[in-house]
Design a protein around this motif. Sequence first.
Motif, PDB file in Angstrom:
ATOM      1  N   SER A   1       0.849  -1.194   0.000  1.00  0.00           N
ATOM      2  CA  SER A   1       0.000   0.000   0.000  1.00  0.00           C
ATOM      3  C   SER A   1       0.884   1.243   0.000  1.00  0.00           C
ATOM      4  O   SER A   1       2.096   1.168   0.227  1.00  0.00           O
ATOM      5  N   LYS A   2       0.246   2.387  -0.229  1.00  0.00           N
ATOM      6  CA  LYS A   2       0.985   3.648  -0.207  1.00  0.00           C
ATOM      7  C   LYS A   2       1.666   3.831   1.157  1.00  0.00           C
ATOM      8  O   LYS A   2       2.841   4.192   1.235  1.00  0.00           O
ATOM      9  N   GLU A   3       0.904   3.520   2.226  1.00  0.00           N
ATOM     10  CA  GLU A   3       1.450   3.660   3.589  1.00  0.00           C
ATOM     11  C   GLU A   3       2.653   2.727   3.773  1.00  0.00           C
ATOM     12  O   GLU A   3       3.657   3.100   4.358  1.00  0.00           O
TER      13      GLU A   3
ATOM     14  N   GLU B   1       3.234   0.361  -9.441  1.00  0.00           N
ATOM     15  CA  GLU B   1       3.981   0.555  -8.201  1.00  0.00           C
ATOM     16  C   GLU B   1       5.164   1.497  -8.439  1.00  0.00           C
ATOM     17  O   GLU B   1       5.472   2.352  -7.603  1.00  0.00           O
TER      18      GLU B   1
ATOM     19  N   MET C   1       3.920   5.013  -8.541  1.00  0.00           N
ATOM     20  CA  MET C   1       3.484   5.439  -7.209  1.00  0.00           C
ATOM     21  C   MET C   1       4.704   5.750  -6.351  1.00  0.00           C
ATOM     22  O   MET C   1       4.728   6.740  -5.610  1.00  0.00           O
TER      23      MET C   1
ATOM     24  N   GLU D   1       6.273   9.069  -7.173  1.00  0.00           N
ATOM     25  CA  GLU D   1       5.462  10.138  -6.573  1.00  0.00           C
ATOM     26  C   GLU D   1       5.746  10.279  -5.083  1.00  0.00           C
ATOM     27  O   GLU D   1       5.927  11.375  -4.562  1.00  0.00           O
ATOM     28  N   ILE D   2       5.771   9.126  -4.404  1.00  0.00           N
ATOM     29  CA  ILE D   2       6.019   9.132  -2.957  1.00  0.00           C
ATOM     30  C   ILE D   2       7.382   9.735  -2.661  1.00  0.00           C
ATOM     31  O   ILE D   2       7.531  10.585  -1.779  1.00  0.00           O
TER      32      ILE D   2
END
Lengths: 81, 449
Positions: B130-132, B151, B154, B157-158
């Motif tokens: 997950s993002k978290e 992924e 994402m 981005e993170i």
Amino acid sequence: MRLKKNIAISETGFIFNPSTGDSFTLNPIGIEILSFIENEKKYEEISDAILEKYDVDTITFEKNYYDFIQMLKNNHLLENE
Amino acid sequence: MEKLRYESPIINKVNAGMPDKFGMNVNTKPISYIDGVSVKDLLKDYGSPLFVLSEKTITETYNNSKRAFTSRYPKIQFAWSYKTNYLNAVCSLFHQLGSWAEVVSGFEYEKAIKNGIEGKHIIFNGPDKSKEDLIKASKNGSLIHIDHFDELYMLIEIADSIDETPKVAIRVNMDTGIFPQWDRFGFNYENGEAWNAINRIMISKKLNLVGLHCHIGTYMMSPSPYSVATKKLIDLALEIDHKYKHKIKYLDLGGGFASKNTLKGAYLPGTDTCPTFDDYADAITNVIINSQISPENLPTLILETGRALIDDAGYILGTVLANKRLASGRRATIIDIGVNMLFTSFWYEHEIFPAQQCSTQTEDTTIYGPLCMNIDVIRQAIQFPILQKGDNVVIKRIGAYNMTQWMQFITLRPKIILIDTESKAHIIRKNETNSVFENLEITPKYLKK
Ligand SMILES: Cc1ncc(COP(=O)(O)O)c(C=O)c1O
């Protein structure tokens, strides 16, 4: 309950059924029980003799005995009654 | 007069010319002790059925595999595959022995942290992060193995939003000559997807590409696919160096070494057919050493070996519930170990032993578990001595995947015991009770009596 007449039993526990051509092996206690049956002994007599000689309780032997008889029947070694 | 030892009367049909496939493997020799501890005592003290793990065997197996690799290659790191057996005691033992952690979910990641492993020593695999999870793993400096482009984007981005440079590898899938080819995880080598993913990572400058990963399959019966896989990862590493002057720090060859269990349908037992750790180590390290990578830049070789490190250390002990004759006259023995706790009986012909002296006479037997389900078969056909109700059995080599893939179905899961190197038994997981499950359930008021 009787063994079929034409069944050949050797002393070492080897059985031959000439009508089907099948052969079987028995362990020593199996041979003993089969010879009791050959001599037309009743279950009670067989059970007394085995319990006297071996370290086993009545119920365990009873279960094992009837299982053994069932296998003799399955293998067509007993006369139909 | 002392009575003679009893055995039940048996009659076996002689099948001339039809030797039993497992005829050489008749297990009438009992297993009465595990690492010096009596099986009967364990069952008396902790109940039946019972899982038992041997610390001695885990340690010996680990040292054995480590020796196979370190004697051939200077930089070796094992990472314990949590999904194979994530009991905290087991993970902690592997960490003590020097293993990092290999996890595939937020749940497993948390477990690894709780087991005291440093974030930078956690390898985070799998398609479901997950993002978290990714934020946490990035901040902890864990090794994030990217599975797919969604992924990858994402994570870029993170990285931007939290101002960190996550340490990443990509998982590569490839043709190594085995069938079926595992192509659902990671980026494909042959069609250029893996190279594409690498270019995106390098060009983004947001991620630090530290490694290359693959896990080509499980229970690999031959070492040669590992040579192919190693060669393909090295080709990528050399291309990266060539194009970006960037050195890959590690190659992670995943898991997949076979344990000595016998697969269903196999003609010979696994103990005769499975490659050794030395065979696998040869196949992998020879390719690295003979490659174009210069000796001062040799990457660390990471191994995520699971089943081969723990299968042998696990036992499940149980009790005969009943004997039956099937309609065919075939013998059936019912034990208190079902497929709900021995998931691997779907794949393996598990070796089952009596726990006490018994007759050397055997009969062709089917061994069933206690579930009221047709699928609950532990062994379809095994030459097995006749055990009586209440007698005990030991099933060997069950340390991998059973204590994670088991299910709470019909019966509750039993205790797990670890026997330490001084033959002392420790409960490492309690047995489940009804209240464990009652606590999770909510019956709407209107349905309550
Ligand atoms: C990514 C990854 N690494 C390691 C393993 C462990 O594999 P094995 O138990 O076959 O060694 C698995 C198992 O599925 C896996 O998916």
